[in-house]
Scaffold this motif. Sequence first.
Motif, PDB file in Angstrom:
ATOM      1  N   LEU A 648     -14.191 -39.480 -24.510  1.00 27.42           N
ATOM      2  CA  LEU A 648     -13.701 -40.163 -23.158  1.00 27.42           C
ATOM      3  C   LEU A 648     -14.706 -41.379 -22.604  1.00 27.42           C
ATOM      4  CD1 LEU A 648     -12.186 -37.243 -21.169  1.00 27.42           C
ATOM      5  CD2 LEU A 648     -10.981 -38.583 -22.895  1.00 27.42           C
ATOM      6  N   SER A 649     -16.002 -41.087 -23.310  1.00 23.07           N
ATOM      7  CA  SER A 649     -16.983 -42.091 -22.927  1.00 23.07           C
ATOM      8  C   SER A 649     -16.448 -43.405 -23.407  1.00 23.07           C
ATOM      9  CB  SER A 649     -18.262 -41.591 -23.471  1.00 23.07           C
ATOM     10  OG  SER A 649     -18.229 -41.524 -24.854  1.00 23.07           O
ATOM     11  N   THR A 650     -15.477 -43.625 -24.487  1.00 19.57           N
ATOM     12  CA  THR A 650     -15.427 -45.107 -25.151  1.00 19.57           C
ATOM     13  C   THR A 650     -14.097 -45.580 -24.379  1.00 19.57           C
ATOM     14  OG1 THR A 650     -13.513 -43.716 -26.521  1.00 19.57           O
ATOM     15  CG2 THR A 650     -16.122 -44.040 -27.320  1.00 19.57           C
ATOM     16  N   ILE A 651     -13.528 -44.974 -23.317  1.00 19.93           N
ATOM     17  CA  ILE A 651     -12.472 -45.779 -22.741  1.00 19.93           C
ATOM     18  C   ILE A 651     -12.679 -45.684 -21.158  1.00 19.93           C
ATOM     19  CG2 ILE A 651     -10.853 -44.748 -24.404  1.00 19.93           C
ATOM     20  CD1 ILE A 651     -10.037 -42.497 -22.329  1.00 19.93           C
ATOM     21  N   GLN A 652     -13.921 -45.641 -20.668  1.00 23.06           N
ATOM     22  CA  GLN A 652     -13.879 -45.631 -19.229  1.00 23.06           C
ATOM     23  C   GLN A 652     -13.694 -47.154 -18.788  1.00 23.06           C
ATOM     24  OE1 GLN A 652     -17.835 -44.342 -17.823  1.00 23.06           O
ATOM     25  NE2 GLN A 652     -18.035 -42.606 -19.477  1.00 23.06           N
ATOM     26  N   HIS A 653     -13.810 -48.020 -19.701  1.00 20.64           N
ATOM     27  CA  HIS A 653     -13.295 -49.462 -19.049  1.00 20.64           C
ATOM     28  C   HIS A 653     -11.789 -49.810 -19.284  1.00 20.64           C
ATOM     29  CE1 HIS A 653     -13.078 -49.655 -23.496  1.00 20.64           C
ATOM     30  NE2 HIS A 653     -12.163 -50.862 -23.512  1.00 20.64           N
ATOM     31  N   ALA A 654     -11.282 -48.844 -19.739  1.00 14.39           N
ATOM     32  CA  ALA A 654      -9.537 -49.155 -19.761  1.00 14.39           C
ATOM     33  C   ALA A 654      -9.040 -49.182 -18.396  1.00 14.39           C
ATOM     34  CB  ALA A 654      -8.879 -47.993 -20.658  1.00 14.39           C
ATOM     35  N   GLN A 656      -5.919 -48.793 -17.520  1.00 11.54           N
ATOM     36  CA  GLN A 656      -5.139 -47.509 -17.440  1.00 11.54           C
ATOM     37  C   GLN A 656      -5.330 -46.528 -18.414  1.00 11.54           C
ATOM     38  OE1 GLN A 656      -0.168 -46.406 -16.559  1.00 11.54           O
ATOM     39  NE2 GLN A 656      -0.950 -48.558 -17.029  1.00 11.54           N
ATOM     40  N   ILE A 657      -5.530 -45.205 -18.010  1.00 17.58           N
ATOM     41  CA  ILE A 657      -5.635 -43.844 -18.865  1.00 17.58           C
ATOM     42  C   ILE A 657      -4.373 -43.324 -18.755  1.00 17.58           C
ATOM     43  CG2 ILE A 657      -7.116 -42.140 -19.485  1.00 17.58           C
ATOM     44  CD1 ILE A 657      -9.409 -43.692 -18.358  1.00 17.58           C
ATOM     45  N   GLY A 669      -3.948 -43.536 -14.503  1.00 16.85           N
ATOM     46  CA  GLY A 669      -4.832 -44.113 -13.586  1.00 16.85           C
ATOM     47  C   GLY A 669      -6.096 -44.540 -14.337  1.00 16.85           C
ATOM     48  N   ASN A 670      -7.252 -45.115 -13.693  1.00  9.27           N
ATOM     49  CA  ASN A 670      -8.287 -45.594 -14.566  1.00  9.27           C
ATOM     50  C   ASN A 670      -9.179 -44.482 -14.606  1.00  9.27           C
ATOM     51  OD1 ASN A 670      -9.711 -45.838 -11.902  1.00  9.27           O
ATOM     52  ND2 ASN A 670      -9.189 -47.875 -11.694  1.00  9.27           N
ATOM     53  N   HIS A 671     -10.413 -44.798 -15.032  1.00  5.98           N
ATOM     54  CA  HIS A 671     -11.368 -43.512 -15.079  1.00  5.98           C
ATOM     55  C   HIS A 671     -11.983 -43.081 -13.633  1.00  5.98           C
ATOM     56  CE1 HIS A 671     -14.897 -41.455 -16.592  1.00  5.98           C
ATOM     57  NE2 HIS A 671     -15.634 -41.991 -15.654  1.00  5.98           N
ATOM     58  N   GLU A 672     -12.177 -43.791 -12.858  1.00  4.09           N
ATOM     59  CA  GLU A 672     -12.578 -43.680 -11.383  1.00  4.09           C
ATOM     60  C   GLU A 672     -11.522 -42.741 -10.575  1.00  4.09           C
ATOM     61  OE1 GLU A 672     -13.009 -46.559 -12.476  1.00  4.09           O
ATOM     62  OE2 GLU A 672     -15.169 -46.481 -13.021  1.00  4.09           O
ATOM     63  N   GLU A 673     -10.241 -43.194 -10.853  1.00  4.20           N
ATOM     64  CA  GLU A 673      -9.133 -42.677 -10.138  1.00  4.20           C
ATOM     65  C   GLU A 673      -8.785 -41.216 -10.675  1.00  4.20           C
ATOM     66  OE1 GLU A 673      -6.584 -46.900  -9.114  1.00  4.20           O
ATOM     67  OE2 GLU A 673      -5.981 -45.331 -10.924  1.00  4.20           O
ATOM     68  N   LEU A 674      -8.895 -41.220 -11.877  1.00  2.00           N
ATOM     69  CA  LEU A 674      -8.755 -39.740 -12.639  1.00  2.00           C
ATOM     70  C   LEU A 674      -9.766 -38.765 -12.420  1.00  2.00           C
ATOM     71  CD1 LEU A 674      -6.993 -41.048 -16.099  1.00  2.00           C
ATOM     72  CD2 LEU A 674      -5.972 -40.220 -13.998  1.00  2.00           C
ATOM     73  N   GLY A 679      -8.341 -33.161 -11.948  1.00  2.00           N
ATOM     74  CA  GLY A 679      -7.141 -32.686 -13.022  1.00  2.00           C
ATOM     75  C   GLY A 679      -7.671 -32.440 -14.250  1.00  2.00           C
ATOM     76  N   LEU A 680      -6.749 -32.601 -15.315  1.00  2.00           N
ATOM     77  CA  LEU A 680      -6.962 -32.430 -16.458  1.00  2.00           C
ATOM     78  C   LEU A 680      -7.832 -33.413 -17.116  1.00  2.00           C
ATOM     79  CD1 LEU A 680      -6.395 -30.943 -19.190  1.00  2.00           C
ATOM     80  CD2 LEU A 680      -4.573 -32.314 -19.629  1.00  2.00           C
ATOM     81  N   TYR A 681      -7.952 -34.641 -16.817  1.00  2.00           N
ATOM     82  CA  TYR A 681      -8.968 -35.740 -17.474  1.00  2.00           C
ATOM     83  C   TYR A 681     -10.509 -35.222 -17.008  1.00  2.00           C
ATOM     84  CZ  TYR A 681     -11.189 -39.891 -18.236  1.00  2.00           C
ATOM     85  OH  TYR A 681     -11.953 -41.109 -18.743  1.00  2.00           O
TER      86      TYR A 681
END
Length: 698
Positions: A648-654, A656-657, A669-674, A679-681
């Motif tokens: 997950l450290s490689t997709i923090q800039h996405a 939308q996740i 959502g994005n990293h901060e929102e999730l 939740g699971l993320y």
Amino acid sequence: MSKEKSWKRLVEFARPFQKQIWGALFLLLLGTSAELAGPFLAKVMIDNHILAIQKPWYQLEERPQASAEKAVAIQDRYYMREDALQEAGLTRESVRGAEMTVLSEGATYYLMEGKLSENAQNTEKKFAPVEPENGRERFAVTTEAADGTETTLTGIKLTADEVLALYQNDVQPIIWLSVGYGALILLSACFNYIQILWLQTTAQRIIQRMRMKLFVHLQKLPVSFFDKTPVGSLVSRVSNDTEAIRELYVSVLATFVQNGIYLVGILIALFVLQPQLALFCCLTVPLLVALIYVYQKYSSRYYAVIRAKLGDMNATINEMIQNMTIVQAFRREKGVQEEFAQVNESYFKMRMKEINLESLLLRPAVDLIWKIALTVIIWYYGSASFHSVISFGALFAFVDYMGRFFEPINMIMNRLSQMQQATIAAARVFDILDTAPETEQAGKQIERPRGEVVFDQVSFAYNEDDYVLKNVSFTAKPGQTIALVGHTGSGKSSLMNLLLGFYPVTKGSILIDGQNMRKIDTHSLRSHVGLVLQDPFLFTGTIGFNIRMYDDAISDEDVVQAAKAVRADEFITRLPNGYEEPVVERGMTLSAGQRQLISFARALAADPAILILDEATASIDSETELAIQEALHVLSRGRTTFIIAHRLSTIQHADQILVLSRGEIVERGNHEELMAQDGLYQKMYQLQQGSVSVKLGG
């Protein structure tokens, strides 16, 4: 596939080369005819010239005026052979000459007064000297006929010059017939050489065309086909099965035609010689036909299994070689050997069944029929020959022809196994060619898309109602980066397989720039999609070739720029040959991270509108990962990027996740929102961070 359909398809493959095939078969006909004509010339040379000296001779009172050159002078007397008299229009009565006989004993010839029966020519002779005449030695020759009667003739021993004089009218015909016989042998050799070369070349062309069509068709088959079919089995069909078919066009076809001509010629000779015996010979044909029917019925079953077992063996070998590292690392050599031994033993047993069938029904059975027929002929017609129903000579000639009749049959029977193998192999090849290719979209070609991707209530099942994706909906705007995360089996890769068109959507729809994907040509869409897999595959060639991947539109500068963008240029330039550095199979001389960087450069060199990264950073160390992350930020601009990741450290800039669980999107959502959703993320992220901390602490 039935044999009839297989044969029709084989004929269709050969149709473009029918002129070459007919030409080769015509040359085969000429060569065989020349070969068959040779013995006839030899017969004429032997009977009419070499052995003609043993025909009756006549002693003349004076040299004849007509055909004087055919008269032979010996001790001031003239002699003419019976056939020479007939050619000159003379008769024995007209020349009033005494009949003479030339006897041969080894290399010595005698000119005897009187007539000797034909049967006495080959019987034992007794020579005794008698009173000389005119200073010339004379001999008495006594022969005993089959009925016990003796015949005594007197005459002189001929010198070498006198023997040559007797042959003077036969030397030129013997030379010409010998030249003709040699010319026929030479012509037969030339015709056979040309036809073999021609037929082999044509067969290679047919198989080349078949292999190419099979190879192209394999590329059109859906991914689901390769998921269910072992690689070794496919390789066996492309290589081994097509090679078996090649033998059909070369060995089997030529053997059937050549020996068929022999059979027709021998049957004609048999009917000319003795029609009754020829009809008896024809009675064996139904037995041979029944033999062929039984052989084909059972051998077709065996060969079908044999070809399948061979494919299984190739698949086992391929699997073992590809996973040699795992086998040796876990010391599983013995287990793999046992598995291969079982497959090999199964193949061996089936082969032995086929060999037993072939050994029983092919040559031995034909030889048995031939021996029985020969026994009947000798038993019945041999006794009849004593009553002058058939001569000994005719019986001998017929027995000889019968042997010649069954030899071509044996040749044909020996080729039946190859014909059966080729038929079964053809059915296996045509089964692949008849496999429905990937569904061609009736839609249109598309230009480079903007990159908007919409999944609208998409559901998908590999097998019937066993859905791996359930009502998945999301929208990827042009230039956005969409990350897909979730536990193994949650459906992440299946989503991307649907986007690439590897599988059709079961329910719902996928929209590309507002167009339903079902209405877009799949191949056209893939030309605008870049793909990087977790386990990158490099082809044999060079590094530059692997980045370009058969696309000549990509220049050397584009290759270098793509490599620099993903920081691959740094290690490539350190290699001895740079971008021309050879790459062995699967690129095993390079590290996993280096292979992954090359696969990144490959995807980016194609300048795709949509970029898919399937666990693409899993094999890259932390330092390389940081470099790639920087490159991806630049390269993802203007492209819609999908990232499947466990780290997950490689997709923090996405942008939308999407978090998937059991085929459904449970969070987005994005990293901060999730992280804020608790939740699971968040649990997955904290678990990974904790594991990293433990690892670092250890």
